[in-house]
Design an enzyme around this catalytic site. Structure first.
Site, PDB file in Angstrom:
ATOM      1  N   TYR A 110       0.828  -1.211   0.000  1.00  0.00           N
ATOM      2  CA  TYR A 110       0.000   0.000   0.000  1.00  0.00           C
ATOM      3  C   TYR A 110       0.862   1.261   0.000  1.00  0.00           C
ATOM      4  CZ  TYR A 110      -3.282   3.617   1.160  1.00  0.00           C
ATOM      5  OH  TYR A 110      -4.029   4.768   1.110  1.00  0.00           O
ATOM      6  N   TRP A 112       1.213   5.637  -1.816  1.00  0.00           N
ATOM      7  CA  TRP A 112       0.890   6.605  -2.868  1.00  0.00           C
ATOM      8  C   TRP A 112       1.928   6.658  -3.975  1.00  0.00           C
ATOM      9  CZ3 TRP A 112      -2.348  11.294  -3.449  1.00  0.00           C
ATOM     10  CH2 TRP A 112      -3.598  11.120  -2.850  1.00  0.00           C
TER      11      TRP A 112
HETATM   12  N1  LIG Z   1      -1.489   8.818  12.223  1.00  0.00           N
HETATM   13  C1  LIG Z   1      -1.945   8.844  10.969  1.00  0.00           C
HETATM   14  N2  LIG Z   1      -1.470   7.964  10.073  1.00  0.00           N
HETATM   15  C2  LIG Z   1      -1.913   8.001   8.807  1.00  0.00           C
HETATM   16  C3  LIG Z   1      -2.874   8.946   8.391  1.00  0.00           C
HETATM   17  C4  LIG Z   1      -3.378   9.853   9.362  1.00  0.00           C
HETATM   18  O1  LIG Z   1      -4.265  10.690   9.071  1.00  0.00           O
HETATM   19  N3  LIG Z   1      -2.876   9.781  10.629  1.00  0.00           N
HETATM   20  N4  LIG Z   1      -3.300   8.954   7.090  1.00  0.00           N
HETATM   21  C5  LIG Z   1      -3.237   7.713   6.363  1.00  0.00           C
HETATM   22  C6  LIG Z   1      -3.492   7.914   4.928  1.00  0.00           C
HETATM   23  S1  LIG Z   1      -4.997   8.647   4.518  1.00  0.00           S
HETATM   24  C7  LIG Z   1      -2.654   7.486   3.963  1.00  0.00           C
HETATM   25  S2  LIG Z   1      -3.177   7.550   2.323  1.00  0.00           S
HETATM   26  C8  LIG Z   1      -1.361   6.882   4.296  1.00  0.00           C
HETATM   27  C9  LIG Z   1      -0.247   7.267   3.313  1.00  0.00           C
HETATM   28  O2  LIG Z   1       0.790   6.379   3.403  1.00  0.00           O
HETATM   29  P1  LIG Z   1       1.817   6.152   2.211  1.00  0.00           P
HETATM   30  O3  LIG Z   1       1.132   6.259   0.914  1.00  0.00           O
HETATM   31  O4  LIG Z   1       2.585   4.909   2.493  1.00  0.00           O
HETATM   32  O5  LIG Z   1       2.765   7.411   2.401  1.00  0.00           O
HETATM   33  P2  LIG Z   1       3.810   8.093   1.423  1.00  0.00           P
HETATM   34  O6  LIG Z   1       4.675   8.950   2.277  1.00  0.00           O
HETATM   35  O7  LIG Z   1       3.083   8.744   0.305  1.00  0.00           O
HETATM   36  O8  LIG Z   1       4.671   6.861   0.918  1.00  0.00           O
HETATM   37  C10 LIG Z   1       5.043   6.682  -0.377  1.00  0.00           C
HETATM   38  C11 LIG Z   1       6.463   6.152  -0.420  1.00  0.00           C
HETATM   39  O9  LIG Z   1       6.741   5.794  -1.773  1.00  0.00           O
HETATM   40  C12 LIG Z   1       8.031   6.282  -2.137  1.00  0.00           C
HETATM   41  N5  LIG Z   1       7.991   6.490  -3.602  1.00  0.00           N
HETATM   42  C13 LIG Z   1       7.613   7.580  -4.300  1.00  0.00           C
HETATM   43  N6  LIG Z   1       7.677   7.332  -5.615  1.00  0.00           N
HETATM   44  C14 LIG Z   1       8.103   6.069  -5.770  1.00  0.00           C
HETATM   45  C15 LIG Z   1       8.345   5.239  -6.905  1.00  0.00           C
HETATM   46  O10 LIG Z   1       8.188   5.635  -8.046  1.00  0.00           O
HETATM   47  N7  LIG Z   1       8.749   3.962  -6.659  1.00  0.00           N
HETATM   48  C16 LIG Z   1       8.935   3.494  -5.394  1.00  0.00           C
HETATM   49  N8  LIG Z   1       9.323   2.230  -5.249  1.00  0.00           N
HETATM   50  N9  LIG Z   1       8.738   4.272  -4.313  1.00  0.00           N
HETATM   51  C17 LIG Z   1       8.316   5.529  -4.498  1.00  0.00           C
HETATM   52  C18 LIG Z   1       8.215   7.541  -1.340  1.00  0.00           C
HETATM   53  O11 LIG Z   1       9.599   7.831  -1.204  1.00  0.00           O
HETATM   54  C19 LIG Z   1       7.508   7.183  -0.027  1.00  0.00           C
HETATM   55  O12 LIG Z   1       8.397   6.615   0.892  1.00  0.00           O
HETATM   56  O13 LIG Z   1      -0.980   7.250   5.613  1.00  0.00           O
HETATM   57  C20 LIG Z   1      -1.961   6.913   6.572  1.00  0.00           C
HETATM   58  N10 LIG Z   1      -1.421   7.089   7.905  1.00  0.00           N
HETATM   59  N1  LIG Z   2      -0.911  18.574   1.812  1.00  0.00           N
HETATM   60  C1  LIG Z   2      -1.413  17.332   1.855  1.00  0.00           C
HETATM   61  N2  LIG Z   2      -2.641  17.081   1.346  1.00  0.00           N
HETATM   62  C2  LIG Z   2      -3.149  15.841   1.424  1.00  0.00           C
HETATM   63  C3  LIG Z   2      -2.411  14.758   1.960  1.00  0.00           C
HETATM   64  C4  LIG Z   2      -1.131  15.056   2.494  1.00  0.00           C
HETATM   65  O1  LIG Z   2      -0.433  14.168   3.014  1.00  0.00           O
HETATM   66  N3  LIG Z   2      -0.668  16.323   2.409  1.00  0.00           N
HETATM   67  N4  LIG Z   2      -2.948  13.487   1.964  1.00  0.00           N
HETATM   68  C5  LIG Z   2      -4.061  13.194   1.067  1.00  0.00           C
HETATM   69  C6  LIG Z   2      -4.747  11.978   1.487  1.00  0.00           C
HETATM   70  S1  LIG Z   2      -4.048  10.485   1.116  1.00  0.00           S
HETATM   71  C7  LIG Z   2      -5.938  11.982   2.110  1.00  0.00           C
HETATM   72  S2  LIG Z   2      -6.702  10.512   2.492  1.00  0.00           S
HETATM   73  C8  LIG Z   2      -6.606  13.240   2.440  1.00  0.00           C
HETATM   74  C9  LIG Z   2      -7.142  13.223   3.862  1.00  0.00           C
HETATM   75  O2  LIG Z   2      -8.140  14.130   3.985  1.00  0.00           O
HETATM   76  P1  LIG Z   2      -8.950  14.192   5.346  1.00  0.00           P
HETATM   77  O3  LIG Z   2      -9.333  12.844   5.776  1.00  0.00           O
HETATM   78  O4  LIG Z   2      -9.976  15.210   5.127  1.00  0.00           O
HETATM   79  O5  LIG Z   2      -7.799  14.762   6.283  1.00  0.00           O
HETATM   80  P2  LIG Z   2      -7.339  14.652   7.786  1.00  0.00           P
HETATM   81  O6  LIG Z   2      -6.236  15.646   7.823  1.00  0.00           O
HETATM   82  O7  LIG Z   2      -7.105  13.295   8.254  1.00  0.00           O
HETATM   83  O8  LIG Z   2      -8.589  15.168   8.613  1.00  0.00           O
HETATM   84  C10 LIG Z   2      -9.156  16.440   8.403  1.00  0.00           C
HETATM   85  C11 LIG Z   2      -9.454  17.106   9.708  1.00  0.00           C
HETATM   86  O9  LIG Z   2     -10.392  16.354  10.436  1.00  0.00           O
HETATM   87  C12 LIG Z   2     -10.325  16.815  11.768  1.00  0.00           C
HETATM   88  N5  LIG Z   2     -10.739  15.757  12.671  1.00  0.00           N
HETATM   89  C13 LIG Z   2     -10.023  14.697  13.100  1.00  0.00           C
HETATM   90  N6  LIG Z   2     -10.748  13.958  13.969  1.00  0.00           N
HETATM   91  C14 LIG Z   2     -11.933  14.567  14.074  1.00  0.00           C
HETATM   92  C15 LIG Z   2     -13.114  14.296  14.813  1.00  0.00           C
HETATM   93  O10 LIG Z   2     -13.220  13.321  15.559  1.00  0.00           O
HETATM   94  N7  LIG Z   2     -14.163  15.132  14.648  1.00  0.00           N
HETATM   95  C16 LIG Z   2     -14.112  16.222  13.834  1.00  0.00           C
HETATM   96  N8  LIG Z   2     -15.218  16.954  13.711  1.00  0.00           N
HETATM   97  N9  LIG Z   2     -13.004  16.522  13.147  1.00  0.00           N
HETATM   98  C17 LIG Z   2     -11.937  15.707  13.258  1.00  0.00           C
HETATM   99  C18 LIG Z   2      -8.891  17.190  12.024  1.00  0.00           C
HETATM  100  O11 LIG Z   2      -8.843  18.441  12.692  1.00  0.00           O
HETATM  101  C19 LIG Z   2      -8.273  17.217  10.640  1.00  0.00           C
HETATM  102  O12 LIG Z   2      -7.548  18.397  10.390  1.00  0.00           O
HETATM  103  O13 LIG Z   2      -5.753  14.353   2.284  1.00  0.00           O
HETATM  104  C20 LIG Z   2      -5.055  14.349   1.043  1.00  0.00           C
HETATM  105  N10 LIG Z   2      -4.388  15.608   0.915  1.00  0.00           N
HETATM  106 MO   LIG Z   3      -5.102   8.817   2.206  1.00  0.00          MO
END
Ligand SMILES: Nc1nc2c(c(=O)[nH]1)N[C@H]1C(S)=C(S)[C@@H](COP(=O)(O)OP(=O)(O)OC[C@H]3O[C@@H](n4cnc5c(=O)[nH]c(N)nc54)[C@H](O)[C@@H]3O)O[C@H]1N2
Ligand SMILES: Nc1nc2c(c(=O)[nH]1)N[C@H]1C(S)=C(S)[C@@H](COP(=O)(O)OP(=O)(O)OC[C@H]3O[C@@H](n4cnc5c(=O)[nH]c(N)nc54)[C@H](O)[C@@H]3O)O[C@H]1N2
Ligand SMILES: [Mo]
Length: 770
Positions: A110, A112
């Site tokens: 898993y 991005w």
């Molecule tokens: N506590 C907490 N944890 C969270 C979240 C949160 O809200 N709170 N959010 C969650 C969510 S929504 C998501 S989507 C995940 C994201 O989790 P990930 O998608 O695992 O996070 P990334 O940092 O995007 O990791 C991508 C990795 O791929 C590598 N990469 C980039 N391009 C390439 C390529 O072309 N080839 C290869 N082999 N590698 C490459 C980058 O260097 C990086 O290390 O995290 C989750 N974890």
């Molecule tokens: N710059 C940037 N943009 C991103 C990403 C990134 O890594 N960097 N990641 C992308 C990805 S993979 C995803 S999935 C999306 C995630 O998009 P979201 O899921 O919308 O993002 P989060 O930042 O997890 O949560 C949004 C807000 O929800 C609020 N929140 C948390 N818990 C609660 C709760 O219990 N109640 C209420 N009412 N609010 C709460 C927090 O204050 C938080 O700032 O963003 C995407 N966009």
């Molecule tokens: Mo995500």
């Protein structure tokens, strides 16, 4: 075309970039000129790709190579030639398949990765593994997994489709009077959209909402979850209490007879069960505004007034995805649909509900008109999967059983794990548990750009080319723009394009023809472009030929649905356009889910106390949303990300009240802790975050200090503190937003952060010549 012929464009999940080079290296990546509101994240690329942490040569973990016992994650590495690395991998794949079968290979992988239709890390890996008999995959995502599993039961159809069909912002700006934003609408998150985000339209569309007088209410622990320019009222609830708030609002609506009986009768089933729950008939508890106020900390009077406003105005209820990334994350989704159904505005322009605005910058702003060409993954002969967030559970409990979406399933026994394009040591919860889990497999392979913590926990690390180092087609999952990504520089050191890695491996394993289908990289790019052209023809758009495209500028195709209103077809004619649920309607009560027999989920929206809160051991709720200064953990050592660190660590937002009682000042190094782990971070004292909550951005590269208590992370990764429990047995989703912690000023000698250094290498070679 307007651009200079030697200009090289790249595309990232956050936008198009113009790559400037010097001496064969990337100097800067500039914003593309046609952008109304470019993301600053291009500013991370150069420093990270040229940084000390770049993986430059294939490397093998010392203890794996010589069979000694050194733990993964704290071992040294030996750099080897490609031939040696590929021979080792081919040997391992052959051994594991022979002794245990392909079911012993886990390659959910898993993550991005990077933008680009051909060089997509997971597609490359999965295609390769499918040609050698397959692998165990993972299902779902970390973003909105509870919605992926629950929404088909409640609303029918896949949740990804709901997101694509979201009501457009220009419709909202015209029709909506009141917009209730659970979790706000974080602009920082709208910088990003998976696969590419060529034009940032959110700010422009919101400005139109403001001009038209749309009233916004931000229901979120963080003030800055809504842009100051929207003039939103801020209600700061206790994290995890949204289901109670929504039920409380629903109760007020019901109590005042303001629910739309006609809508409920025509378009939904099960409202009687909901009404019985709201009134307390089911469990003796009235879900009144007072009840919701007690749980959430919001004023009952304010909740009542809000409910009355909602019932009298064109109201849109919006929930961020983050809401369901929490204990019982399925429930706020169900409560949201229930409340919106009671208001009876679902399917009307600017009314109803949307889950997922802000989860990427395209939702409600633009959509992909037709499918772009894609590198085919082939058929996976192995049908096993795990829900994506069960990685530690799987590794720690081979052959153990678990519940998921009404089924009882069994974990595979994974002997070999391969990760390409993801960083579980950033994204997964309870990293100390993940560290234990990662000691279990016999072999772990990781392809990476940088020496992330995941790479450091691998046995063989393969250095790969980054997006500006390869030629590709950029096309976002929900974008309407195609980007010619021309290779700007050669990959550094021995780093290779992943297609070349699998080509070389497939030669060793006798699957070269199956993997390549006789195509080299150029051949595939032309093939994918031809597929895209065919789809464009069918849609009625014309694309240039490949040579003109790749030498030229971005190509824009029309927006397929600029005025779209979510569920408007269903509203117009629920008989001709039934929802694909058992009843053909919105299921406020689902018989199917009730029959799963889950105590915390009787089949309708239900309130449960988050587990850490119920335990009451630690006083502060930890939220860990997405960072403004990077995408997850990507390029954390880049210039924009590094510039916002506090004392070299990830900033944690602390309310002045909580800071004062702990003698914490802005800029202090602090320690966050609970029973699961501890980390250092840099304090930002601000009343943007409500009292009782600390907010630590996700994605700081995990940096365990093995000499410190609890292997303290020096850098500020919240996942050393989050629990590794799922939302519930319903969807088994990640629940990172439901951790409780405490925080204190860190007065000891402050250790240096080591996360951006490469690991220790050794040339000692007890086995043989390197
Ligand atoms: N506590 C907490 N944890 C969270 C979240 C949160 O809200 N709170 N959010 C969650 C969510 S929504 C998501 S989507 C995940 C994201 O989790 P990930 O998608 O695992 O996070 P990334 O940092 O995007 O990791 C991508 C990795 O791929 C590598 N990469 C980039 N391009 C390439 C390529 O072309 N080839 C290869 N082999 N590698 C490459 C980058 O260097 C990086 O290390 O995290 C989750 N974890
Ligand atoms: N710059 C940037 N943009 C991103 C990403 C990134 O890594 N960097 N990641 C992308 C990805 S993979 C995803 S999935 C999306 C995630 O998009 P979201 O899921 O919308 O993002 P989060 O930042 O997890 O949560 C949004 C807000 O929800 C609020 N929140 C948390 N818990 C609660 C709760 O219990 N109640 C209420 N009412 N609010 C709460 C927090 O204050 C938080 O700032 O963003 C995407 N966009
Ligand atoms: Mo995500």
């Amino acid at each position: 075309m307007a651009i200079e012929t030697d200009t090289k464009l790249t595309s990232s999940h956050w936008g198009v970039g113009v790559v400037r080079t010097r001496n064969g290296r990337i100097r800067t990546v500039e914003d593309y000129s046609g952008e109304p509101d470019a993301s600053h994240l291009n500013g991370n690329i150069a420093a990270s790709l040229n940084g000390d942490a770049r993986v430059l040569r294939p490397a093998v973990r010392s203890g794996w190579r010589d069979g000694s016992a050194c733990e993964r994650g704290r071992d040294r590495f030996v750099e080897v030639s490609w031939d040696e690395a590929l021979d080792l991998i081919a040997g391992e794949l052959t051994r594991v398949r022979r002794d245990h079968g392909n079911r012993a290979i886990f390659a959910g992988s898993y993550g991005w990765a990077s933008a680009g239709r051909f060089h997509h890390a997971q597609s490359q890996l999965k295609r390769f593994l499918n040609t050698i008999g397959g692998f165990v995959r993972s299902e779902g995502n970390y973003s909105y997994n509870a919605a992926l599993v629950a929404m088909p039961h409640i609303v029918g159809d896949g949740f990804r489709r709901h997101v694509a069909e979201a009501t457009r912002w220009p419709v909202i700006s015209k029709h909506t009077e009141l917009m209730l934003l659970f979790g706000g609408l974080p602009m920082r998150n709208t910088q990003v959209s998976d696969g590419g985000m060529s034009r940032h339209r959110m700010a422009g569309n919101l400005a139109e909402c403001v001009r038209n007088g749309v009233r916004f209410v931000n229901v979120s622990p963080l003030r800055t979850d809504v842009d100051a320019g929207l003039g939103a009222e801020w209600l700061a609830p206790r994290p995890g209490s949204d289901t109670a708030i929504m039920l409380g609002l629903a109760h007020t609506v019901l109590e005042n007879g303001l629910h739309d009986e006609e809508f409920l009768a025509r378009y939904t089933v099960g409202f009687d069960r909901v009404a019985a729950y709201l009134s307390g008939e089911t469990d003796g508890v009235r879900k009144s505004a007072e009840w919701a106020g007690k749980i959430s900390g919001l004023s009952p009077d304010r909740l009542r007034a809000l409910a009355m406003d909602m019932a009298s105005k064109r109201t849109m209820i919006s929930c961020v995805a983050g809401l369901q990334r929490a204990d019982w994350g399925e429930q706020p989704l169900w409560a949201c649909v229930t409340l919106a159904a009671m208001l009876g505005q679902i399917g009307l322009p600017g009314g109803g509900y949307t889950i997922g605005y802000g989860v990427n910058g395209h939702i409600g702003n633009i959509a992909r008109p037709f499918r772009w060409g894609a590198f085919p993954q082939g058929e996976n002969p192995i049908k096993d999967f795990i829900p994506v967030a069960m990685i530690s559970d799987m590794l720690l409990n081979p052959k153990g059983s678990y519940r998921y979406n009404g089924q009882t399933r069994v974990f595979p026994d994974a002997r070999l794990v391969w990760w390409a394009g993801g960083n579980p040591f950033h994204h997964h919860q309870d990293l100390n548990r993940l560290r234990q889990a990662f000691q279990r497999p016999e072999t772990i392979l990781v392809n990476e750009l940088n020496w992330t913590a995941t790479a450091r926990h691998a046995d063989i690390v393969l250095p790969v080319a980054a997006a500006p180092e390869r030629t590709d087609i950029g096309g976002g999952q929900s974008d309407n723009i195609l980007v010619p990504m021309r290779k700007a520089v050669e990959p550094p050191g021995d780093a290779r394009v992943e297609y070349e890695i699998y080509t070389a491996l497939s030669k060793r394993l006798g699957t070269f023809d199956a993997f390549t289908e006789g195509r080299d990289q150029q051949g595939w790019l032309r093939h994918l472009w031809a597929q895209t052209q065919d789809a464009a023809d069918a849609f009625g758009a014309r694309l240039p030929d490949w040579d003109s495209f790749i030498a030229g500028d971005i190509v824009e195709v029309p927006d397929p649905a600029p005025g779209q209103v979510f569920l408007s077809d269903f509203r117009a004619d629920p008989v001709a356009n039934p929802r694909p649920t058992p009843s053909g309607r919105l299921e406020l009560f689902s018989d199917t889910v009730a029959r799963f027999g889950l105590p915390d989920c009787p089949g309708h929206a239900t309130w449960n106390v988050p587990r850490d809160q119920a335990e009451g051991r630690f006083p502060l709720a930890l939220l860990s949303g997405q960072p403004a200064t990077r995408l997850h953990s990507q390029f954390d050592n880049g210039a924009v990300s590094v510039a916002q660190k506090v004392a070299g660590r990830e900033p944690v937002l602390v309310n002045p009240r909580d800071a004062k009682t702990r003698a914490i000042a802005d800029g202090d190094v602090v320690e966050l802790f609970n029973d699961r782990g501890r980390c250092l971070a840099g304090a930002r004292v601000t009343d943007d975050v409500m009292p009782g909550v600390v907010f630590l951005w996700t994605g700081a590269w995990y940096d365990p200090d093995f000499g410190a208590p609890g292997h303290r992370d020096r850098h500020g990764n919240p996942n050393v503190l989050t629990h590794d429990l799922r939302t519930s047995d319903f969807s088994q989703s990640p629940a990172s937003h439901s951790a409780q912690v405490d925080i204190r000023r860190f007065d000891g000698p402050v250790p240096a952060v080591r996360a951006f250094d490469p690991p220790e290498f050794t040339t000692e070679d007890p086995v043989g010549g390197v």
